[in-house]
Design a protein around this motif. Structure first.
Motif: not given
Ligand code: MG
Length: 176
Positions: A21-28, A58-63, A105-112
């Protein structure tokens, strides 16, 4: 005004988190609080369950990045132990620690997202920046919280019997 205190999601623990679900929301990237979110307050060791959860994330691609108000020694040691970067003395709800984590993590508020057990630090801080905020039950404060709640109810019963239809005069001293 109270909206900044409201989490987007409320879970019993980090283990209820649905990574898909987090991935679907664009969270990285996921900022995680340490004390009472990942382990009990000042507890040094991660459980097998926690290590597995971190590995899955981590294996799902999250930092991941730990952001804690606790001291450097505590955060650095735990950080090394679990292999996740950590920022200490973050002074949440101040924004600096969150920005540092996003830079790492090289992310922005919108994907964190941010996960934590405290409304006035983790949730308020995250909401101020527009992060996806997730509140969890504190790992070790449950009993304490319940005790406080019971005390408040006791207090009401003892000092305001007329309100709830209890007969008799208050006799116990105030407990605070
Ligand atoms: Mg905490």
């Amino acid at each position: 005004m109270l909206n900044v205190l409201r989490p987007a999601l409320f879970l019993r623990s980090v283990y209820e988190l649905d990574f898909k679900r987090l991935t679907q929301r664009g969270i990285q990237g996921i900022i995680v609080d340490l004390d009472n979110t990942l382990v009990g307050y000042n507890r040094p060791d991660a459980s097998e369950q926690l290590l597995h959860w971190l590995a899955t994330a981590k294996s799902q691609g999250f930092r991941l990045c730990i952001v804690s108000n606790n001291l450097s020694a505590r955060v650095e040691e735990f950080s090394r132990h679990v292999g996740v970067p950590g920022i200490s003395k973050a002074a949440k709800p101040r924004r600096r620690g969150f920005w540092q984590a996003m830079a790492l993590m090289r992310t922005q508020p919108s994907n964190t997202a941010v996960i934590g057990d405290q409304v006035f630090t983790d949730i308020l801080g995250g909401n101020r920046l527009g992060l996806y905020t997730i509140l969890v039950h504190p790992l070790e404060d449950r009993e304490f919280f319940t005790t406080r709640l019971v005390r408040r109810i006791e207090h009401m019963v003892v000092t305001r019997p007329e309100r709830i239809g209890v007969r008799g005069k208050p006799s116990a001293p105030r407990r605070r």
